[in-house]
Design a protein around this motif. Sequence first.
Motif, short mmCIF file in Angstrom:
data_model
loop_
_atom_site.label_atom_id
_atom_site.label_comp_id
_atom_site.label_asym_id
_atom_site.label_seq_id
_atom_site.Cartn_x
_atom_site.Cartn_y
_atom_site.Cartn_z
N LYS A 71 0.79 -1.48 -0.07
CA LYS A 71 0.15 0.00 -0.05
C LYS A 71 0.79 1.15 -0.03
N CYS A 72 0.29 2.15 -0.78
CA CYS A 72 1.37 3.37 -0.79
C CYS A 72 1.10 4.46 0.46
N SER A 73 2.03 4.61 1.19
CA SER A 73 1.99 5.41 2.54
C SER A 73 1.40 6.73 2.35
N CYS A 75 -0.72 7.95 -0.66
CA CYS A 75 -2.13 8.25 -1.01
C CYS A 75 -3.08 6.96 -0.51
N GLY A 76 -2.33 5.98 0.21
CA GLY A 76 -3.30 5.00 0.26
C GLY A 76 -3.67 3.73 -0.56
N ASP A 78 -3.58 0.88 -2.56
CA ASP A 78 -3.20 -0.57 -2.67
C ASP A 78 -2.59 -1.38 -4.06
N CYS A 93 3.73 6.26 -5.79
CA CYS A 93 3.16 4.95 -6.03
C CYS A 93 4.13 4.32 -6.90
N THR A 96 6.82 3.04 -4.25
CA THR A 96 6.21 2.09 -3.26
C THR A 96 6.06 0.73 -4.07
#
Length: 167
Positions: A71-73, A75-76, A78, A93, A96
Motif C-alpha cells: 500500500k502507498c503510504s 495516497c493509500g 493498494d 506509488c 512504493t
Amino acid sequence: MLCEFCKKKEATVHYTKIVGGEIEELHLCDECARNHGEIEFDSSFSFHKLLTGLIDNIYGGSTKEKVEEIKCSFCGLDYSRFRQSGKFGCARCYETFKSNLIPLFKGIHGHTNHVGKVPKRTNETLAKERKIQSLKAEMARLVAKEAFEEAAIIRDQIRELEKELDS
C-alpha cells in the motif's frame, strides 16, 4: 476468401487451433465468428486488461497475495486497486510498487532503463552517443559468442563514430 460457414461474406477472422500437433484453421466473417462457440470476442481493447494480464503472468500463487498487500503510504492506494484501475494514485506509488513494476517493465520493454527516442535532426551528438552505446552492447554480445571477426567490424564502427564526436 469467403467465410467457411455462411459462404456469403468476406472472411475477416482467421483462427488457427493446434491440438496435439493437429492444425485446424477457420476463416470466418465477423458475424459467424461472433456466433461460433469456440471463439471469444471482446471488441473493446483495454490497456488495463493488457497490463493486468502481464502482471498476473509475472506474479502467480502465494507471491500474488503478498503483492496485493502493498500500500502507498502517501495516497493509500493498494496494489490490488492499482491492478483493477491500471492507474497510480500519486507520484509516490511508482516508488512504493517499484519492486513489482521492474519485472513488468522488463517483460514489456526488454530493459528497465528509459532510453526514449531522439530525432536525429535535433541532436546529432546525442544520436551518435546512443548509437555507440548500442554498438558496444552488440559487440559485447558478439564477443560472448566468440564471433570475434564480427565484433572487430563493430569495434571499427564505434571508433569511427567516436572520432566524429571528437571533431
